[in-house]
Structure formats: structure tokens, C-alpha cells
Design a protein around this motif. Structure first.
Motif, mmCIF file in Angstrom:
data_model
loop_
_atom_site.group_PDB
_atom_site.id
_atom_site.type_symbol
_atom_site.label_atom_id
_atom_site.label_comp_id
_atom_site.label_asym_id
_atom_site.label_seq_id
_atom_site.Cartn_x
_atom_site.Cartn_y
_atom_site.Cartn_z
ATOM 1 N N ALA A 231 -54.584 -41.559 -71.209
ATOM 2 C CA ALA A 231 -55.656 -42.244 -71.937
ATOM 3 C C ALA A 231 -55.175 -43.535 -72.585
ATOM 4 O O ALA A 231 -55.946 -44.490 -72.724
ATOM 5 N N ASN A 232 -53.905 -43.608 -72.971
ATOM 6 C CA ASN A 232 -53.391 -44.837 -73.566
ATOM 7 C C ASN A 232 -53.388 -45.977 -72.559
ATOM 8 O O ASN A 232 -53.738 -47.122 -72.882
ATOM 9 N N LEU A 238 -58.832 -51.114 -70.514
ATOM 10 C CA LEU A 238 -60.153 -51.456 -71.056
ATOM 11 C C LEU A 238 -60.048 -52.641 -72.009
ATOM 12 O O LEU A 238 -60.864 -53.573 -71.956
ATOM 13 N N ILE A 239 -59.046 -52.625 -72.867
ATOM 14 C CA ILE A 239 -58.870 -53.726 -73.816
ATOM 15 C C ILE A 239 -58.600 -55.041 -73.084
ATOM 16 O O ILE A 239 -59.160 -56.087 -73.426
ATOM 17 N N SER A 240 -57.753 -54.968 -72.051
ATOM 18 C CA SER A 240 -57.413 -56.203 -71.335
ATOM 19 C C SER A 240 -58.614 -56.793 -70.614
ATOM 20 O O SER A 240 -58.661 -58.009 -70.381
ATOM 21 N N SER A 241 -59.615 -55.965 -70.273
ATOM 22 C CA SER A 241 -60.797 -56.476 -69.576
ATOM 23 C C SER A 241 -61.698 -57.314 -70.466
ATOM 24 O O SER A 241 -62.622 -57.975 -69.985
ATOM 25 N N SER A 320 -56.675 -38.292 -74.709
ATOM 26 C CA SER A 320 -57.599 -39.259 -75.299
ATOM 27 C C SER A 320 -56.827 -40.288 -76.112
ATOM 28 O O SER A 320 -55.697 -40.036 -76.550
ATOM 29 N N ALA A 321 -57.442 -41.429 -76.295
ATOM 30 C CA ALA A 321 -56.885 -42.508 -77.127
ATOM 31 C C ALA A 321 -58.021 -43.100 -77.943
ATOM 32 O O ALA A 321 -59.155 -43.199 -77.462
ATOM 33 N N ARG A 322 -57.700 -43.469 -79.149
ATOM 34 C CA ARG A 322 -58.718 -44.038 -80.046
ATOM 35 C C ARG A 322 -58.166 -45.321 -80.640
ATOM 36 O O ARG A 322 -57.008 -45.375 -81.068
ATOM 37 N N PHE A 323 -59.006 -46.361 -80.642
ATOM 38 C CA PHE A 323 -58.572 -47.624 -81.225
ATOM 39 C C PHE A 323 -59.738 -48.285 -81.941
ATOM 40 O O PHE A 323 -60.909 -47.977 -81.673
ATOM 41 N N ARG A 324 -59.410 -49.182 -82.837
ATOM 42 C CA ARG A 324 -60.436 -49.913 -83.603
ATOM 43 C C ARG A 324 -60.366 -51.381 -83.234
ATOM 44 O O ARG A 324 -59.291 -51.987 -83.237
ATOM 45 N N LEU A 342 -70.688 -55.909 -77.069
ATOM 46 C CA LEU A 342 -69.325 -55.435 -76.879
ATOM 47 C C LEU A 342 -69.314 -53.939 -76.560
ATOM 48 O O LEU A 342 -68.588 -53.489 -75.655
ATOM 49 N N ALA A 343 -70.111 -53.166 -77.289
ATOM 50 C CA ALA A 343 -70.159 -51.725 -77.038
ATOM 51 C C ALA A 343 -70.656 -51.429 -75.630
ATOM 52 O O ALA A 343 -70.094 -50.576 -74.920
ATOM 53 N N ASP A 344 -71.705 -52.134 -75.193
ATOM 54 C CA ASP A 344 -72.235 -51.933 -73.840
ATOM 55 C C ASP A 344 -71.187 -52.289 -72.791
ATOM 56 O O ASP A 344 -71.054 -51.596 -71.771
ATOM 57 N N PHE A 345 -70.451 -53.363 -73.037
ATOM 58 C CA PHE A 345 -69.407 -53.791 -72.098
ATOM 59 C C PHE A 345 -68.318 -52.722 -71.985
ATOM 60 O O PHE A 345 -67.859 -52.397 -70.881
ATOM 61 N N LEU A 346 -67.886 -52.180 -73.092
ATOM 62 C CA LEU A 346 -66.821 -51.182 -73.089
ATOM 63 C C LEU A 346 -67.215 -49.942 -72.300
ATOM 64 O O LEU A 346 -66.433 -49.412 -71.499
ATOM 65 N N VAL A 347 -68.444 -49.478 -72.501
ATOM 66 C CA VAL A 347 -68.906 -48.288 -71.783
ATOM 67 C C VAL A 347 -69.033 -48.574 -70.294
ATOM 68 O O VAL A 347 -68.646 -47.763 -69.442
#
Length: 457
Positions: A231-232, A238-241, A320-324, A342-347
Motif C-alpha cells: 500500500a505504501n 497515487l501521489i506522484s500522479s 493499507s497506507a494513510r497520508f494527509r 482533488l478527491a475525485d482525482f484521487l479516487v
């Protein structure tokens, strides 16, 4: 009432200068750290000191305790007014009397709560942020004296460094005492100690917690590693996208802007590198002017990440991984819109179909100055006269949420964001200081602004 000349105002400021520096020095010595308790006696004493100083300049000032949204006692605020002519323009002068903590006094070259003058600067916690703002207001009002031709209202806040939780309820409760034509927020700074600036914009902000899940529980990396990514790693993908190959934010619906009022001077890359202690070889991300990238374009930052520590790690695939994420938004974008985009993009961009959930956080609206307002023209002319050089206006990449809230509550008021800081001020850091020559010019500037607003120039 005849206007005072620049020379007369400058002479009045000069004759009052020892008092202004003494007021600022006394304010530093009070150690008004709101993090030690906004309702505490030391904060009340700070507010009382400021109220007494405003009264000495002809303002009918008093200390009032605010109430937090949950009904508990809030900060000690200073409010007051001086009405010279009901038909004249009314100007609200804002500053804050609380200061940041000093976690490590050994990091200071001088005592943090003892004003120390050295090489034309006055050192001490709150010297710039925002004792300097209080000193500017005090000095400008004293310089104009009986020649003041605008009505004055003041609000010297007691919890700005704590996020101003009771700010809006307090203003709305005392709305009649804040109604004004122009609001001067003396809590920002200049391009340098010799070049003045109006702050033209502030970015908004929003945040969210993101969870990436790939498994119902951790599994052995030797047995399942390969087709199942941890997950990490998926979170990193995901972050890099969020950014394109140039380092610009690539999230549809998250807008970018150019500097408000036009770019007069770009940020100096070498200075930014030095101030931020950028490692050698790192290339700045993004395209366009450095100023736009730091002031008016969006930025997304990972400000927290839950993962197993390196120490004690073992061969399992994280389930799982969680980030803010913290998103700084363009000044004119509604942060809720950017948050949803941003939320829609992440999902939608979940790597390899991993499960992505988003928990939205709080929003703070950005702010953009109206570069064509009368107040801006008056302020820019005053700055040029006082500093004897054309101002170079600048944006700020951070947020001051109460400014757009003031604009919302008082939509007809023109807002000017000025301030005592400069790049050497070290606000919030060890060895905070203020340039005394620049402070003197700031006092002259504000006196000229108040006189210019009275004349309708």
C-alpha cells in the motif's frame, strides 16, 4: 483642514521616534505568547497595554474578551474608535498582539523577550510579527494627531497565532464597531527593508486524509510479493500522479492564476534557495515565473504519512497506507471546489484498482486584492513617497483566512494588506527582528495613506 506635507509628516514621525521604539520594546518584553493560554493573565496584560497605548493616541479603546464558538471564554481583544466626522471615510486598523512561542531560547543570539537594537534592527519575539504592526498604527495616529481627517476603528487581535478560532463570531457580534470603508491589515511585509510592498494575494488552503488499501490484512512479501504491491508503494504512485512531468499540478478543476495586478518583479531563485536551504542539485518544479509558482499557482504537499518505521520493519506487504494532503489553492478559487476536484482525482486514479477513500478536512478561502481600487492607488503613492522608491507588490503563498472572512462580512470595504516584515525578519523563527529605518518609513506611509483616503485621492 489643510493637508500635511511629506516633510511635515516625516518631521513629526522623527520627533516621536524614541516613543515608538519604546512602545515596541515594551510590547516585546510582555511575552504575549498565546500558545501559553489565550485567556491567561499575561495575554490580558498585553491587551491592556495596547489599549492604553491606543487611548494615548486619541482612540476610545477598550479590552473585550471574545467567546469561542463552543461558548467558552476566548481571547482578549482590543477594539475602539475615533470619530472625527461622520461624513468622512472610516478606516479599520488591524494588527494582533499575540506572538509565537520561543521553544529554544539558546537558538537566539539575544534574549527573546528583551528588545535589543543591533545594526539598525530591533531584535525580539514579536518585533515584526506583529508588534511592528501595532507600532505602525501608533506612530501614524500620533503623527497626524489633530490633523487626522478619517474616522478610525481598531481591532488588535489576541489569538492570531492560534488560528483565530473566535475571530468571526467576535466580529459578527461587534459588527457595528467594525464597519468601515477601508481595512488596513498590518500583518504582512515589504519586498525588502528598502522596497515597500502591498500584499496582492493570499492562497487558500484545504486538506484531506487519504487511505489506500490493497489487502484485508498484511501478508508475507516473499509469498505474495510481485503481483501484489504494498500500500505504501501504491500511495506513492497515487501521489506522484498529482503532478505532470514538469512538476505542475495536473488535477483537472484545480485552477492556477498569474500574480494579481501583474508581476512587477520575479522572485530571485538564489535567494529562495538560500532561505529554504534547498539541497544542491535540486531543480525547482513547475513552469512559469517563480512568483506565480509560490503565490498564485496551486501546490499539493504531503504533510503526514502513516507507515511502519524503518526500525523494527519486517518482510510483510502493507495492507493499507494513510497520508494527509495540504492543498494551497489559487487566490480566487473556492477551496471546496478544489477539494472536491482533488478527491475525485484521487479516487479515479487509484493505482491498479486499489481502494482509495478520502476524508475531507477544513477549507480556508484565499484572497485577491482589487488592483484598481482607490485605496490601492492611495497606498502605492504613499509608499513611493515615504520610501522614495516605487513599490514592488507581492503575493503570499500562505493563507490568512480572516482576511477573506472580513471581506465577506464587509463586502464594500477595500482591503489593504501592509506590514512591518522584510525577508530578514525571521518571523516565527529564532532571532526575529524588524528594520528600524523601514519601520519609520512604514509609519510615514500609513500616515500618508490615512491622509490620502481623507482627501479621496
Amino acid at each position: 483642514m489643510a493637508e500635511l506635507s511629506l516633510e511635515e509628516i516625516r518631521a513629526r514621525v522623527e520627533s516621536d521616534w524614541t516613543r515608538v521604539v519604546d512602545v515596541l520594546s515594551q510590547k516585546i518584553a510582555l511575552g504575549a505568547v498565546s500558545a501559553k493560554g489565550i485567556t491567561a493573565d499575561h495575554m490580558k496584560a498585553s491587551a491592556e497595554f495596547v489599549a492604553q497605548e491606543m487611548c494615548a493616541q486619541g482612540i476610545d479603546a477598550r479590552v473585550v474578551q471574545s467567546t469561542n464558538p463552543d461558548g467558552t471564554p476566548g481571547a482578549w481583544e482590543v477594539i475602539g474608535s475615533k470619530i472625527v466626522d461622520p461624513s468622512a471615510p472610516t478606516v479599520l486598523l488591524y494588527a494582533h498582539h499575540d506572538v509565537q512561542p520561543v521553544p529554544d531560547e539558546s537558538a537566539w543570539d539575544t534574549p527573546a523577550f528583551e528588545a535589543t537594537e543591533k545594526d539598525g534592527r530591533l531584535y525580539g519575539r514579536g518585533a515584526a510579527d506583529d508588534g511592528g504592526g501595532i507600532a505602525i498604527h501608533s506612530g501614524a495616529l500620533h503623527a497626524l494627531g489633530d490633523d487626522l481627517a478619517v474616522n478610525i476603528r481598531i481591532f488588535i487581535e489576541g489569538e492570531e497565532e492560534m488560528g483565530s478560532p473566535s475571530f468571526i463570531p467576535f466580529v459578527e457580534k461587534h459588527k457595528d464597531e467594525f464597519e468601515s470603508d477601508v481595512i488596513i491589515v498590518a500583518d504582512s511585509g515589504n519586498w525588502s527593508d528598502t522596497i515597500p510592498s502591498l500584499t496582492t494575494s493570499l492562497r487558500g488552503n484545504t486538506d484531506m486524509d487519504v487511505t489506500v488499501r490493497v489487502l484485508g490484512h498484511p501478508v508475507h512479501s516473499g509469498q505474495f510479493g510481485g503481483p501484489i504491491l504494498d500500500a505504501n508503494t501504491l500511495a506513492a504512485m497515487l501521489i506522484s500522479s498529482l503532478y505532470d512531468e514538469n512538476g505542475d499540478v495536473a488535477v483537472p478543476g484545480v485552477m492556477a492564476e498569474e500574480p494579481i495586478g501583474g508581476l512587477q518583479r520575479d522572485m530571485d531563485e538564489a535567494t529562495v534557495r538560500r532561505d529554504a536551504a534547498v539541497v544542491e542539485g535540486y531543480q525547482f518544479a513547475g513552469t512559469g515565473s517563480l512568483a506565480a509558482r509560490m503565490w498564485t499557482k496551486p501546490s499539493i504537499t504531503v504533510i503526514g504519512f502513516d507507515a511502519h518505521p524503518v526500525e523494527g520493519s519486517f518482510n510483510v506487504i502493507a495492507d493499507s497506507a494513510r497520508f494527509r494532503l495540504s492543498l494551497r489553492t489559487a487566490p480566487n478559487q473556492k477551496p471546496a471546489e478544489a477539494q472536491k476536484a482533488l478527491a475525485d482525482f484521487l479516487v479515479a486514479h487509484a493505482p491498479f484498482g486499489a481502494e482509495v477513500t478520502v476524508e475531507p478536512g477544513e477549507n480556508g478561502q484565499g484572497w485577491a486584492m482589487n488592483p484598481d481600487s482607490t485605496a490601492v492607488a492611495v497606498a502605492e503613492a504613499a509608499m513611493e513617497s515615504a520610501f522614495d522608491v516605487s513599490p514592488v507588490n507581492k503575493g503570499e503563498g500562505g493563507s490568512i483566512p480572516f482576511i477573506p472572512e472580513l471581506q465577506r462580512i464587509f463586502p464594500h470595504a477595500q482591503v489593504l494588506v501592509t506590514g512591518p516584515e522584510d525577508p530578514k525578519a525571521n518571523a516565527h523563527s529564532p532571532n526575529e527582528s524588524i528594520s528600524l529605518p523601514a519601520l519609520k518609513n512604514n509609519v510615514v506611509t500609513e500616515a500618508l495613506i490615512l491622509q490620502g483616503l481623507a482627501a479621496g485621492k
